[in-house]
Design an enzyme around this catalytic site. Structure first.
Site, mmCIF file in Angstrom:
data_model
loop_
_atom_site.group_PDB
_atom_site.id
_atom_site.type_symbol
_atom_site.label_atom_id
_atom_site.label_comp_id
_atom_site.label_asym_id
_atom_site.label_seq_id
_atom_site.Cartn_x
_atom_site.Cartn_y
_atom_site.Cartn_z
ATOM 1 N N THR A 191 59.692 -29.144 39.800
ATOM 2 C CA THR A 191 60.454 -27.982 40.267
ATOM 3 C C THR A 191 60.649 -27.034 39.104
ATOM 4 O O THR A 191 60.777 -27.443 37.953
ATOM 5 C CB THR A 191 61.850 -28.357 40.788
ATOM 6 O OG1 THR A 191 62.569 -28.952 39.722
ATOM 7 C CG2 THR A 191 61.787 -29.277 41.956
ATOM 8 N N GLU A 336 61.377 -30.224 46.822
ATOM 9 C CA GLU A 336 61.835 -31.565 47.214
ATOM 10 C C GLU A 336 61.624 -31.845 48.705
ATOM 11 O O GLU A 336 61.770 -32.975 49.148
ATOM 12 C CB GLU A 336 63.336 -31.709 46.919
ATOM 13 C CG GLU A 336 63.711 -31.779 45.456
ATOM 14 C CD GLU A 336 63.912 -30.411 44.810
ATOM 15 O OE1 GLU A 336 63.383 -29.403 45.332
ATOM 16 O OE2 GLU A 336 64.608 -30.350 43.787
ATOM 17 N N LYS A 448 82.789 -15.984 44.098
ATOM 18 C CA LYS A 448 84.119 -16.450 44.511
ATOM 19 C C LYS A 448 85.147 -15.410 44.089
ATOM 20 O O LYS A 448 85.562 -15.349 42.940
ATOM 21 C CB LYS A 448 84.408 -17.815 43.900
ATOM 22 C CG LYS A 448 83.440 -18.859 44.406
ATOM 23 C CD LYS A 448 83.569 -20.188 43.704
ATOM 24 C CE LYS A 448 82.402 -21.073 44.075
ATOM 25 N NZ LYS A 448 81.445 -21.272 43.003
ATOM 26 N N TRP A 453 84.779 -16.447 49.622
ATOM 27 C CA TRP A 453 83.374 -16.453 49.220
ATOM 28 C C TRP A 453 82.695 -15.184 49.714
ATOM 29 O O TRP A 453 82.846 -14.801 50.869
ATOM 30 C CB TRP A 453 82.657 -17.647 49.827
ATOM 31 C CG TRP A 453 82.932 -18.933 49.127
ATOM 32 C CD1 TRP A 453 83.846 -19.152 48.125
ATOM 33 C CD2 TRP A 453 82.297 -20.192 49.373
ATOM 34 N NE1 TRP A 453 83.822 -20.460 47.735
ATOM 35 C CE2 TRP A 453 82.880 -21.131 48.484
ATOM 36 C CE3 TRP A 453 81.297 -20.617 50.249
ATOM 37 C CZ2 TRP A 453 82.491 -22.464 48.455
ATOM 38 C CZ3 TRP A 453 80.915 -21.955 50.213
ATOM 39 C CH2 TRP A 453 81.499 -22.860 49.324
HETATM 40 P P1 AMP Z 1 61.549 -24.147 45.139
HETATM 41 O O1 AMP Z 1 61.735 -25.620 45.072
HETATM 42 O O2 AMP Z 1 61.230 -23.536 43.821
HETATM 43 O O3 AMP Z 1 60.588 -23.744 46.199
HETATM 44 O O4 AMP Z 1 62.960 -23.503 45.544
HETATM 45 C C1 AMP Z 1 63.660 -23.910 46.698
HETATM 46 C C2 AMP Z 1 64.798 -22.969 46.939
HETATM 47 O O5 AMP Z 1 64.327 -21.682 47.330
HETATM 48 C C3 AMP Z 1 65.709 -23.382 48.076
HETATM 49 O O6 AMP Z 1 66.624 -24.372 47.696
HETATM 50 C C4 AMP Z 1 66.370 -22.057 48.424
HETATM 51 O O7 AMP Z 1 67.444 -21.768 47.548
HETATM 52 C C5 AMP Z 1 65.268 -21.056 48.183
HETATM 53 N N1 AMP Z 1 64.649 -20.703 49.464
HETATM 54 C C6 AMP Z 1 63.496 -21.127 49.975
HETATM 55 N N2 AMP Z 1 63.230 -20.544 51.159
HETATM 56 C C7 AMP Z 1 64.275 -19.732 51.436
HETATM 57 C C8 AMP Z 1 64.617 -18.854 52.519
HETATM 58 N N3 AMP Z 1 63.820 -18.666 53.575
HETATM 59 N N4 AMP Z 1 65.785 -18.196 52.429
HETATM 60 C C9 AMP Z 1 66.604 -18.351 51.387
HETATM 61 N N5 AMP Z 1 66.337 -19.144 50.330
HETATM 62 C C10 AMP Z 1 65.182 -19.827 50.353
#
Ligand code: AMP
Length: 554
Positions: A191, A336, A448, A453
């Protein structure tokens, strides 16, 4: 009582064999930028994958569980690696070519990659790292590149260098694939974590297989052999959202953009190759929209575009609908979660404004993904569309732990995994009584203010709907009276000037007045992470360091 059904392991090998046999005529087209795209059938890809497996096993000594890394663009050879490496029992480790050098080095060493398959065009990025890469014994260079860059690497640190085509040429075209346990590692991806060391997620054969079925499902991406998909999302970003493996299952043709990810070549390849499906993060679609507005091209072949990775501004979705006749479908997921977590297809019967209400959510969970929201007091929140909490998920393609390193135990940090084994996503939102997720923030990005929020994403979406604004990112900044307040950073459209009072009035008509930011700053661009998400920690740091030209409205 046990069932009477066969116990057949769900493996990538089965996907490879199926795609080459049943969908042998489907194609992988790789954009070359010179007007003559490279085309290969699934059958050819399947045969070359077998030859690659022989090369890796017979020539380079790769065996069960060994990590083979790829530092590659989306192209046919990367597809071959996607199939060959897991099928032979080794582990495909996709490297994110946008990471800073120190992180990339850390990741290769942590995974103990023995081989790196690298596109020749990426040698300038890899060569300087080689002296620090402890485990890499072989480099396989794919496509043309300047291998003299490797001469500068001290002989003792230099892995053996091979040319991909020479390495696989003439190898046997049959392979006696090993019987794999479906829970064995098939692939891994680190990640792009913003805090601490990067964390490795290791996908199993079973998780890849089940996830591929779901990617193809009609209420997910709906990929079929009648279609062509353009995965702009990189193959190093959660396996291009599962599209390559899913393609060998459904037979959907693939259009691979290679390194041509800028709006102009993307528009050109869509117009000439006419894909019906595409997938990428919102930044890519923002760029494409601007390009198509300036120089129209025919992109009407696109029936459905999957958009995810960060929140999709509703204004972007509407612009694609209205200006281009192209439907953007939002999806949510994480490294994940393989990544498919939700997809926003509206329910039957929803039309007009109601349909839009559903389309701008993150979407519904497929049957294999269970979800719950954990409120601020640790209790499970109801699905009522109002009660917010941190999203936790579990299911057969959701990580239960991170890779601990070769020979080490897996890691289960408490902030990422609940004691009863659910993944803590770090995303905050609400779920409606019919199962639609709406994310309001990352837990760490929530503002916050005076005990309430404020959703930074909600503010951004509204600001980005203003005609003068190209992009907007909102972050929390310290405030003496309220604890935190929102700071809005905006990128203006060409020719627009900063009229903060007008933006404030625009927002006041759309959100509660106490949520409207007082602090505004124009920026040239919103800083982005290696996978194209808003990098809010960079904005917070620039603010703290006094680098932003902030206007404070009374
Ligand atoms: P990654 O593991 O780098 O793909 O990041 C995952 C994170 O991207 C998630 O936990 C979200 O915070 C964000 N994310 C992915 N898809 C969306 C979506 N459609 N809307 C908002 N946040 C998203």
């Amino acid at each position: 009582m046990l069932s009477t059904m066969q116990d057949v392991p769900l493996t990538v090998t089965r996907i490879l064999v199926h795609g080459s046999l049943v969908h042998g005529k489907s194609t992988v087209t790789t954009w070359t930028g010179d007007g003559a795209p490279q085309r290969r059938t699934f059958r050819e890809i399947g045969v070359r994958a077998i030859q690659l497996a022989h090369a890796l096993g017979d020539e380079l000594g790769i065996g069960r569980g060994d990590r083979v890394a790829t530092l590659m663009w989306n192209n046919a050879e990367h597809m071959e690696a996607y199939l060959a490496i897991p099928s032979m029992g080794a582990v495909l480790h996709t490297l994110n070519l946008r990471l800073p050098a120190d992180q990339l080095t850390w990741i290769v060493n942590h995974a103990a990659d023995r081989v790196v398959l690298v596109n020749g065009t990426l040698l300038p990025l890899l060569a300087p790292l080689l002296p620090q890469l402890r485990s890499v014994e072989h480099l396989v260079v794919v496509g043309p590149g300047d291998t003299s860059l490797l001469d500068a690497v001290p002989a003792g640190n230099r892995p053996q260098v091979h040319a991909y085509e020479e390495l696989i040429a003439g190898r046997p075209t049959r392979y006696d694939w090993p019987e794999l346990d479906e829970l064995e590692a098939a692939a891994m991806c680190y990640t792009s974590g913003t805090t601490g060391d990067p964390k490795g997620v290791v996908y199993s054969h079973r998780s890849v297989y089940l996830h591929s079925l779901q990617v193809n499902a009609a209420e997910s991406m709906g990929l079929t052999s009648h279609d062509t998909s353009l995965p702009v999302v990189p193959m190093f970003h959660v396996n291009a959202w599962g599209i390559p493996h899913a393609a060998f299952m459904s037979g959907i043709n693939l259009l691979m953009p290679d390194r041509f990810l800028q709006p102009a070549p993307l528009a050109e390849m869509i117009e000439s190759e006419r894909p019906t499906h595409a997938a990428a993060v919102p930044t890519i679609w923002q760029g494409l929209l601007a390009e198509l507005t300036a120089k129209p091209r025919d992109v009407t072949s696109l029936k459905q575009v999957t958009i995810g990775g960060s929140a999709c501004p509703p204004s972007l979705m509407k612009a694609f609908d209205e200006q281009l006749g192209v439907r953007l479908v939002q999806a949510w997921g994480m490294t994940e979660t393989s990544p498919l977590g939700t997809v926003a297809h509206p329910p039957a019967g929803a039309e007009g404004e109601e349909e839009w209400d559903y389309r701008i959510t993150q979407g519904r969970f497929p049957a294999s993904v269970e979800a719950r929201l954990i409120g601020p007091d640790g209790s499970v929140m109801p699905w009522d569309g109002r009660s917010a909490g941190e999203l936790e998920v579990r299911g057969p393609w959701i990580a239960a732990a991170y890779f601990g390193g070769a020979g080490e135990e897996p890691l289960r940090p408490e902030d990422k995994f609940s004691p009863d084994g659910w993944l803590r996503t770090g995303d905050v939102g609400v779920i409606s009584d019919d199962g639609y997720l709406t994310l309001t923030d990352r837990a760490k990005d929530v503002i916050k203010s005076g005990g309430e929020w404020i959703s930074s994403v909600d503010l951004e979406n509204h600001i980005m709907a203003h005609p003068d604004v190209a992009e907007a990112a909102v972050v929390a900044v310290p405030d003496e009276r309220w604890g935190e307040r929102p700071l809005a950073t905006v990128v203006l459209r060409e020719g627009a000037t900063a009229d903060y009072a007008a933006l404030r009035t625009f927002l006041e008509a759309r959100v509660a007045h106490w949520q409207v930011p007082e602090r505004w700053a124009v920026v040239q661009a919103v800083p982005k992470t290696s996978v194209g998400k808003f990098d809010k920690k960079v904005i917070r740091r620039s603010y703290a360091d006094g680098e932003l030209d902030v206007t404070q409205l009374p």
